[in-house]
Design an enzyme around this catalytic site. Structure first.
Site, short mmCIF file in Angstrom:
data_model
loop_
_atom_site.label_atom_id
_atom_site.label_comp_id
_atom_site.label_asym_id
_atom_site.label_seq_id
_atom_site.Cartn_x
_atom_site.Cartn_y
_atom_site.Cartn_z
N LYS A 86 0.78 -1.29 -0.03
CA LYS A 86 -0.06 -0.04 0.03
C LYS A 86 1.00 1.38 -0.03
O LYS A 86 0.64 2.34 -0.78
CB LYS A 86 -0.93 -0.10 1.17
CG LYS A 86 -1.68 1.06 1.65
CD LYS A 86 -2.95 0.63 2.62
CE LYS A 86 -2.37 -0.11 3.85
NZ LYS A 86 -1.60 0.66 4.77
N ARG B 54 -9.42 3.26 8.65
CA ARG B 54 -8.95 1.83 8.98
C ARG B 54 -10.29 1.21 9.66
O ARG B 54 -10.16 0.10 10.09
CB ARG B 54 -7.81 1.86 9.98
CG ARG B 54 -6.54 1.18 9.03
CD ARG B 54 -5.40 1.51 10.11
NE ARG B 54 -4.44 0.81 10.09
CZ ARG B 54 -3.23 0.98 9.34
NH1 ARG B 54 -3.25 2.19 8.61
NH2 ARG B 54 -2.34 0.37 9.12
N ARG C 46 10.72 -7.74 5.16
CA ARG C 46 10.90 -6.45 4.87
C ARG C 46 11.62 -6.00 6.12
O ARG C 46 12.42 -5.05 6.39
CB ARG C 46 9.46 -5.61 4.72
CG ARG C 46 9.80 -3.89 4.74
CD ARG C 46 8.30 -3.36 4.38
NE ARG C 46 7.48 -3.52 5.59
CZ ARG C 46 6.35 -2.93 5.45
NH1 ARG C 46 5.63 -2.35 4.43
NH2 ARG C 46 5.70 -2.82 6.65
N ARG D 57 11.25 -0.51 11.96
CA ARG D 57 9.99 0.07 12.37
C ARG D 57 9.80 -0.76 13.81
O ARG D 57 9.94 -2.06 13.91
CB ARG D 57 8.74 -0.26 11.48
CG ARG D 57 8.70 1.03 10.71
CD ARG D 57 7.45 0.84 9.78
NE ARG D 57 6.27 0.37 10.18
CZ ARG D 57 5.27 0.17 9.42
NH1 ARG D 57 5.03 0.61 8.24
NH2 ARG D 57 3.94 0.00 10.16
N ARG E 253 -1.40 -6.37 14.06
CA ARG E 253 -1.69 -5.62 12.91
C ARG E 253 -2.63 -6.37 12.04
O ARG E 253 -3.57 -5.72 11.62
CB ARG E 253 -0.46 -5.14 12.32
CG ARG E 253 0.08 -3.94 13.01
CD ARG E 253 1.74 -3.67 12.79
NE ARG E 253 1.95 -3.51 11.20
CZ ARG E 253 3.23 -3.53 10.64
NH1 ARG E 253 4.16 -4.06 11.23
NH2 ARG E 253 3.18 -3.06 9.43
#
Ligand code: ADP
Length: 192
Positions: free
Chosen positions: A13, A88, A127, A138, A149
């Site tokens: 995204k 969201r 990632r 992160r 998540r």
């Protein structure tokens, strides 16, 4: 053009929103980036959301709605924007509709990147490993936070596809294609 890009964590995204923003010459409004900036700058909002975002949970609707309302009132967002990571929840989507309606505006199109969950977990862990080796990890790219998540996405965000489908705004794109192919499919969906 006012667009919403929907997609799970790891769906690509952010990458696609950045490309589309450049191509269409409109700003990419990423609530994740805005919240991470607030956390790293140590603003009052950042302090408030740090623990929640690090666990992978969603921050309260009213907080993120206020951030977006302020952001879309900025001059660079007057002619359009791509929302990346917002709304969201159904409550956020309803709040967005209300904000836009008050300004006599509306969402033109909602693009959804469709990626199955099995692919998401491995994509995002890869990632995270890459980011760690570059020193850009992160705080919520741990396996535990990622599971939260994904659960938040499944429970809170996926119902938005139906919300927007019912309004005739949704276009779904296969997010498992190459980055270039996804980008061209998104542009085609906008032309359609
Ligand atoms: P990803 O899609 O990869 O999980 P984002 O960068 O979009 O990540 O968001 C990171 C985190 O920021 C989320 O897990 C959540 O804690 C918070 N966040 C971002 N956007 C929202 C939103 N619209 N509502 C609630 N929380 C949000």
């Amino acid at each position: 053009m006012r667009l919403v890009l929907l997609g799970a964590p790891g769906s690509g995204k952010g990458t696609q929103a950045a490309r589309l923003a450049k191509r269409l010459d409109i700003p990419q409004l990423s609530t994740g980036d805005m919240l991470r900036a607030a956390v790293s700058e140590g603003t009052p909002i950042g302090t408030k959301v740090k623990a929640t975002t690090e666990r992978g949970e969603l921050v309260p609707d009213d907080l993120v709605v206020a951030i977006v309302a302020e952001r879309i009132s900025q001059p660079d967002a007057k002619s359009g924007f791509i929302l990346d990571g917002f709304p969201r929840t159904i409550a956020q989507a309803a709040a967005l509709d209300e904000i836009l309606r008050a300004a006599h505006l509306r969402i033109d199109r909602v693009l959804e990147l469709d990626v199955d969950e099995a692919a998401l977990l491995s994509r995002i862990l890869n990632r995270a490993n890459e980011a760690r080796s570059n020193g850009h990890a992160r705080a919520d790219d741990t396996e535990a936070a990622l599971r939260v998540r994904l659960a938040e996405y499944r429970g809170q965000t996926r119902p938005l596809a139906d919300y927007y489908r019912e309004q005739g705004l949704l276009k779904s794109i296969n997010g498992l294609q190459s980055i270039d192919k996804v980008a061209s499919s998104l542009l085609e969906a906008l032309d359609a």
